[in-house]
Motif scaffolding. Structure first.
Motif, mmCIF file in Angstrom:
data_model
loop_
_atom_site.group_PDB
_atom_site.id
_atom_site.type_symbol
_atom_site.label_atom_id
_atom_site.label_comp_id
_atom_site.label_asym_id
_atom_site.label_seq_id
_atom_site.Cartn_x
_atom_site.Cartn_y
_atom_site.Cartn_z
ATOM 1 N N LEU A 23 83.099 72.946 -71.328
ATOM 2 C CA LEU A 23 84.395 73.572 -71.562
ATOM 3 C C LEU A 23 85.484 72.534 -71.339
ATOM 4 O O LEU A 23 85.406 71.728 -70.410
ATOM 5 N N LEU B 272 91.521 75.762 -70.878
ATOM 6 C CA LEU B 272 91.662 77.202 -70.631
ATOM 7 C C LEU B 272 93.137 77.561 -70.552
ATOM 8 O O LEU B 272 93.996 76.714 -70.333
ATOM 9 N N HIS C 167 79.879 74.210 -68.578
ATOM 10 C CA HIS C 167 80.152 75.511 -69.215
ATOM 11 C C HIS C 167 80.262 76.686 -68.229
ATOM 12 O O HIS C 167 79.819 77.792 -68.512
ATOM 13 N N GLN C 168 80.888 76.430 -67.069
ATOM 14 C CA GLN C 168 81.110 77.496 -66.098
ATOM 15 C C GLN C 168 82.604 77.812 -65.989
ATOM 16 O O GLN C 168 83.451 76.932 -66.130
ATOM 17 N N VAL C 169 82.904 79.076 -65.737
ATOM 18 C CA VAL C 169 84.256 79.522 -65.409
ATOM 19 C C VAL C 169 84.199 80.095 -63.997
ATOM 20 O O VAL C 169 83.390 80.975 -63.709
ATOM 21 N N GLN D 221 79.619 82.141 -67.202
ATOM 22 C CA GLN D 221 79.259 81.035 -68.085
ATOM 23 C C GLN D 221 79.553 81.417 -69.521
ATOM 24 O O GLN D 221 79.479 82.594 -69.901
ATOM 25 N N VAL E 118 89.040 80.355 -73.078
ATOM 26 C CA VAL E 118 88.449 79.036 -72.866
ATOM 27 C C VAL E 118 87.988 78.457 -74.200
ATOM 28 O O VAL E 118 87.687 79.196 -75.144
ATOM 29 N N CYS F 215 87.602 75.797 -65.376
ATOM 30 C CA CYS F 215 86.467 75.691 -66.296
ATOM 31 C C CYS F 215 85.862 74.302 -66.111
ATOM 32 O O CYS F 215 86.564 73.346 -65.771
ATOM 33 N N THR F 216 84.558 74.191 -66.328
ATOM 34 C CA THR F 216 83.846 72.962 -65.989
ATOM 35 C C THR F 216 83.157 72.347 -67.200
ATOM 36 O O THR F 216 82.993 72.986 -68.238
ATOM 37 N N ASN G 119 85.607 74.898 -75.912
ATOM 38 C CA ASN G 119 84.649 73.858 -75.549
ATOM 39 C C ASN G 119 84.612 72.729 -76.567
ATOM 40 O O ASN G 119 85.396 72.683 -77.509
#
Length: 378
Positions: free
Chosen positions: A225, A228, A200-202, A219, A239, A196-197, A241
């Protein structure tokens, strides 16, 4: 403290340097720390099990010390210096057959061999945010961070990574997409890795495939995020955030299956139970929460006084603990040490809110009448 530590099934690390044990069955929480030497530089950054029998908890502190806590004796039995504040905080702890593996923010990954002063050092890149171990192949670890791509390392051959991910293609404006891995995990029974970034990307990577770019991307939300964890049943990931939002995402289709509600601050620690459909989370709102992954309801809620960084679940059966009424577990914390400012803050009730709104409205009305009187006099 011996009996207290043996009944705890959840361990939580706090910013104030306290290791907290929680027993949902007894509805109690306990603090384990050396009160005379407690300071902010002992902030608990990482937790992991020191052995397969779960009799030892390894505690990674901000000052570079790794402490060993015995769950059977209820005391800290060992402390070793594995870093310093100049290298940054711990971003990962792991244990292999005969070694301790540490990673810090500067990207320095070290293998500390048992009974030896010699260490093996690996430069994993700058600004590493997370290092995780592959539980099925314990000599494999993965690292990633801010502008540091995902890398998989074989600790038995640490010269070069066995896999280095490639950044996604440029966006529709032909601009480079920034990289920022905040957390990651190995998907069991496969070589795949989910990340996870901070954007907000998986993403899911498959080192077994010839493609070094993500094989799946999804996303969630609009905020970074932070953590996870993979549930015991395959095919999904949980996840969280920076806004206290948590969700379960489908790893096959990249869709949100559902959200877990009730959080009020950034999620810092997140772990699914190894065998049960439960997930534990903690963060800046000072609460430990247990959610069910079957119906996504809040099962337990524990106030622990301090801002929390990480959580560690034991493999024992948490279902033996009866769920609380109205989805909230009242847990008494003994030997409490928290932020004094937080403890002395006034609790704002609905009546107090209503009274303040009325006072504000009355004040505005007085100002208006005064202006009218001045206008009449002129």
């Amino acid at each position: 403290m011996t009996g207290k530590s043996q009944v705890c099934s959840i361990w939580v690390g706090s910013e104030t340097g306290i290791l907290k044990g929680v027993s949902l069955a007894k509805k109690q929480a306990f603090n384990f720390c050396e009160m005379n030497s407690l300071s902010r530089d002992q902030e608990v950054c990482m937790l992991c099990w020191g052995d397969a029998q779960e009799t030892e908890v390894l505690v990674g502190c901000a000052n570079g010390a790794v402490k060993t806590f015995s769950t059977e004796k209820g005391i800290f039995t060992e402390s070793r210096q594995c870093g310093d504040s100049a290298q940054g905080k711990f971003t990962g702890l792991a244990v292999t057959d005969s070694s301790l593996v540490t990673c810090v923010e500067s990207g320095l990954l070290k293998i500390w061999k048992e009974g030896s002063t010699d260490t093996v050092e690996i430069n994993a890149g700058s600004s590493v945010c997370r290092m995780k171990q592959n539980t099925s192949q314990r000599h494999h670890v993965a690292t990633g961070g801010k502008e540091t791509p995902l890398k998989v390392w074989d600790l038995e051959r640490p010269d070069t990574p066995i896999f280095t991910a490639k950044n996604v293609r440029n966006d529709w404006l032909d601009l480079r997409v920034p990289e920022w891995i905040r957390d990651l995990a190995f998907i069991p029974d496969s070589e795949k890795i989910v990340t996870c970034t901070g954007h907000h990307q998986v993403r899911v990577y498959d080192p077994a495939s010839p493609q070094r770019r993500p094989v799946m991307e999804a996303q969630f939300g609009e905020y970074p995020l932070t953590a996870l964890s993979l549930p015991s049943t395959p095919g999904s990931v949980v996840v969280g955030n920076t806004q206290g939002q948590m969700a379960v995402l489908d790893l096959r289709k990249g869709l949100v299956r559902g959200c877990l509600k009730g959080l009020a601050g950034a999620v810092r620690g997140l772990q699914c139970h190894p065998t049960l459909p439960l997930v534990a989370s903690c963060g800046l709102d000072r609460f430990l929460r247990i959610h069910s992954l079957e119906d996504r309801t809040l099962q337990h809620k524990v106030y622990l006084k301090s801002r929390l960084n990480c959580v560690l679940l034991s493999s024992r059966d948490l279902e033996a603990c009866p769920p609380a009424t109205d989805a909230e577990q009242e847990v008494k914390e003994e030997d409490g040490v928290g932020d004094e400012v937080w403890d002395t803050m006034e609790t704002v009730t609905e009546k107090a809110k209503k009274r303040r709104l009325e006072e504000k409205a009355n004040g505005a009305g007085k100002k208006t009448s005064t202006k009218k009187k001045k206008a009449v006099k002129k």
